[in-house]
Scaffold this motif. Sequence first.
Motif, PDB file in Angstrom:
ATOM      1  N   GLU A 216       5.364  14.292  -3.718  1.00 13.09           N
ATOM      2  CA  GLU A 216       6.270  13.798  -4.764  1.00 13.09           C
ATOM      3  C   GLU A 216       7.091  12.658  -4.182  1.00 13.09           C
ATOM      4  O   GLU A 216       8.311  12.641  -4.266  1.00 13.09           O
ATOM      5  N   GLY A 217       6.418  11.700  -3.580  1.00 15.70           N
ATOM      6  CA  GLY A 217       7.117  10.620  -2.890  1.00 15.70           C
ATOM      7  C   GLY A 217       7.911   9.725  -3.820  1.00 15.70           C
ATOM      8  O   GLY A 217       7.612   9.593  -5.001  1.00 15.70           O
ATOM      9  N   THR A 218       8.954   9.122  -3.285  1.00  9.96           N
ATOM     10  CA  THR A 218       9.751   8.139  -4.023  1.00  9.96           C
ATOM     11  C   THR A 218       9.744   6.844  -3.236  1.00  9.96           C
ATOM     12  O   THR A 218       9.680   6.848  -2.002  1.00  9.96           O
ATOM     13  N   VAL A 219       9.804   5.728  -3.960  1.00 10.67           N
ATOM     14  CA  VAL A 219       9.679   4.418  -3.319  1.00 10.67           C
ATOM     15  C   VAL A 219      10.984   4.016  -2.644  1.00 10.67           C
ATOM     16  O   VAL A 219      12.056   4.122  -3.223  1.00 10.67           O
ATOM     17  N   ASP A 220      10.879   3.587  -1.406  1.00 12.04           N
ATOM     18  CA  ASP A 220      11.994   3.006  -0.682  1.00 12.04           C
ATOM     19  C   ASP A 220      12.115   1.544  -1.106  1.00 12.04           C
ATOM     20  O   ASP A 220      11.265   0.728  -0.788  1.00 12.04           O
ATOM     21  N   VAL A 221      13.162   1.230  -1.855  1.00 10.97           N
ATOM     22  CA  VAL A 221      13.312  -0.118  -2.416  1.00 10.97           C
ATOM     23  C   VAL A 221      13.378  -1.181  -1.319  1.00 10.97           C
ATOM     24  O   VAL A 221      13.019  -2.331  -1.532  1.00 10.97           O
ATOM     25  N   SER A 222      13.809  -0.793  -0.118  1.00 11.38           N
ATOM     26  CA  SER A 222      13.895  -1.774   0.968  1.00 11.38           C
ATOM     27  C   SER A 222      12.521  -2.332   1.330  1.00 11.38           C
ATOM     28  O   SER A 222      12.403  -3.423   1.874  1.00 11.38           O
ATOM     29  N   LEU A 223      11.459  -1.595   0.990  1.00 11.54           N
ATOM     30  CA  LEU A 223      10.115  -2.094   1.255  1.00 11.54           C
ATOM     31  C   LEU A 223       9.821  -3.366   0.469  1.00 11.54           C
ATOM     32  O   LEU A 223       8.981  -4.168   0.858  1.00 11.54           O
ATOM     33  N   TYR A 224      10.510  -3.529  -0.674  1.00 14.11           N
ATOM     34  CA  TYR A 224      10.251  -4.676  -1.528  1.00 14.11           C
ATOM     35  C   TYR A 224      10.467  -6.001  -0.810  1.00 14.11           C
ATOM     36  O   TYR A 224       9.867  -7.001  -1.143  1.00 14.11           O
ATOM     37  N   GLN A 225      11.355  -6.006   0.163  1.00 11.71           N
ATOM     38  CA  GLN A 225      11.752  -7.274   0.753  1.00 11.71           C
ATOM     39  C   GLN A 225      11.059  -7.561   2.085  1.00 11.71           C
ATOM     40  O   GLN A 225      11.368  -8.543   2.740  1.00 11.71           O
ATOM     41  N   ASN A 226      10.119  -6.725   2.500  1.00 11.34           N
ATOM     42  CA  ASN A 226       9.579  -6.853   3.846  1.00 11.34           C
ATOM     43  C   ASN A 226       8.435  -7.852   3.981  1.00 11.34           C
ATOM     44  O   ASN A 226       8.149  -8.292   5.081  1.00 11.34           O
ATOM     45  N   ASP A 227       7.742  -8.159   2.907  1.00 14.79           N
ATOM     46  CA  ASP A 227       6.636  -9.109   2.979  1.00 14.79           C
ATOM     47  C   ASP A 227       7.133 -10.514   2.650  1.00 14.79           C
ATOM     48  O   ASP A 227       7.724 -10.732   1.594  1.00 14.79           O
ATOM     49  N   CYS A 228       6.890 -11.443   3.544  1.00 14.93           N
ATOM     50  CA  CYS A 228       7.421 -12.795   3.404  1.00 14.93           C
ATOM     51  C   CYS A 228       6.351 -13.743   2.857  1.00 14.93           C
ATOM     52  O   CYS A 228       5.251 -13.831   3.414  1.00 14.93           O
ATOM     53  N   TYR A 229       6.674 -14.445   1.785  1.00 14.79           N
ATOM     54  CA  TYR A 229       5.763 -15.407   1.160  1.00 14.79           C
ATOM     55  C   TYR A 229       5.335 -16.479   2.154  1.00 14.79           C
ATOM     56  O   TYR A 229       4.142 -16.771   2.303  1.00 14.79           O
ATOM     57  N   TRP A 230       6.305 -17.060   2.854  1.00 15.87           N
ATOM     58  CA  TRP A 230       5.971 -18.170   3.743  1.00 15.87           C
ATOM     59  C   TRP A 230       5.232 -17.700   4.994  1.00 15.87           C
ATOM     60  O   TRP A 230       4.416 -18.437   5.563  1.00 15.87           O
ATOM     61  N   GLN A 231       5.473 -16.470   5.433  1.00 13.55           N
ATOM     62  CA  GLN A 231       4.707 -15.926   6.551  1.00 13.55           C
ATOM     63  C   GLN A 231       3.238 -15.789   6.170  1.00 13.55           C
ATOM     64  O   GLN A 231       2.339 -16.119   6.961  1.00 13.55           O
ATOM     65  N   LEU A 232       2.968 -15.329   4.950  1.00 16.01           N
ATOM     66  CA  LEU A 232       1.591 -15.199   4.488  1.00 16.01           C
ATOM     67  C   LEU A 232       0.935 -16.567   4.334  1.00 16.01           C
ATOM     68  O   LEU A 232      -0.219 -16.759   4.736  1.00 16.01           O
ATOM     69  N   ARG A 233       1.665 -17.531   3.763  1.00 13.85           N
ATOM     70  CA  ARG A 233       1.118 -18.886   3.635  1.00 13.85           C
ATOM     71  C   ARG A 233       0.750 -19.440   5.012  1.00 13.85           C
ATOM     72  O   ARG A 233      -0.296 -20.093   5.173  1.00 13.85           O
TER      73      ARG A 233
ATOM     74  N   MET B  50       0.838  -1.202   0.000  1.00 15.77           N
ATOM     75  CA  MET B  50       0.000   0.000   0.000  1.00 15.77           C
ATOM     76  C   MET B  50       0.873   1.252   0.000  1.00 15.77           C
ATOM     77  O   MET B  50       0.623   2.205  -0.757  1.00 15.77           O
ATOM     78  N   ARG B  51       1.887   1.266   0.840  1.00 11.79           N
ATOM     79  CA  ARG B  51       2.802   2.417   0.847  1.00 11.79           C
ATOM     80  C   ARG B  51       3.463   2.595  -0.516  1.00 11.79           C
ATOM     81  O   ARG B  51       3.579   3.714  -1.036  1.00 11.79           O
ATOM     82  N   MET B  52       3.906   1.486  -1.105  1.00  9.14           N
ATOM     83  CA  MET B  52       4.604   1.564  -2.392  1.00  9.14           C
ATOM     84  C   MET B  52       3.725   2.139  -3.489  1.00  9.14           C
ATOM     85  O   MET B  52       4.148   3.009  -4.252  1.00  9.14           O
TER      86      MET B  52
END
Length: 300
Positions: free
Chosen positions: A257-274, A228-230
């Motif tokens: 005029e926000g810019t995306v923090d690329v570090s956000l890309y790695q914060n959501d874990c596939y296996w945590q969601l599963r 959502m932030r991204m």
Amino acid sequence: MDQKNFILDSKEKRDYVKCALCGMDDYRCIFVNHQDKFMKRLNIQGSSNLVMCNKCRLVYHNPRIKEEIMRELYLTYEYPTRSQNVQVARQRDAQERFEWLREIMDEVKSVLEIGCAEGFILNLFKSCGKHVMGVDPSDKYARIGRENGIFIHTGFFDENSSPEAFDIIISCNTFEHMYHPLQILREIRRRTKKYLFLECPNVFKPRDNLKYNYFNTTHVYMYSLNTMRMILLLSGFEVVKIDDSGFGIRVLAKKGEGTVDVSLYQNDCYWQLRRRIFLHQLRWYVAAEWKDWLRKRLKC
């Protein structure tokens, strides 16, 4: 129609898509739904598949029902009449959202709500002397709102809507249904003078019956706090405050005029969601079995 042609027609009703955030075509399946109520209503064979992008972690349905088919469904779908309990609950939700926005009330003179239904929150803004307008694909609900003195346009929000600008644009439990979220947010940015308020389901907090309701194919995108932030940053918004203390995500953003923090890309874990989906399904199954047992016992 023979079976072969039926399967062909079913495939032609859906599209494979790339990630709306990063444009990648690299994903893993999160959840498979063999009981999707909207696919059954549209006579589409197969399952609806919820996937997660391997780069930015956006969760979305792939393949998804073609947009023109879904738009027609929204315009023609006979929404059920809301019971008194549902009406009270929706009024309570609207009041809670209204209070959550209290801090910016003095800055807001005009309000547009996308997917407003009967216009509960618009009525609250109107009672404070604000200029309000709504848009909703259900003419049934739009008529109820108009009977209550709120102007509601039957249809969809896009570049062809009224060119009027508003101090704040609101969308509650509608954004997850939008096929082109980045384009819609950029159009909202063009049409809002100050603020955007969004509320939508949080994919990391599954609830209800996942197969029938929460993960049905009309929820074409499912967001987390990070995605959502991204998407807000990519579309030119700055997050003022964001809250996921309930089941969903609630966010207030302003033009920037926000810019995306690329570090956000790695914060959501596939296996945590599963894992969260599995635990929710287990709890739901146990509760359903218990209710079924209790119902049978009460009949004895």
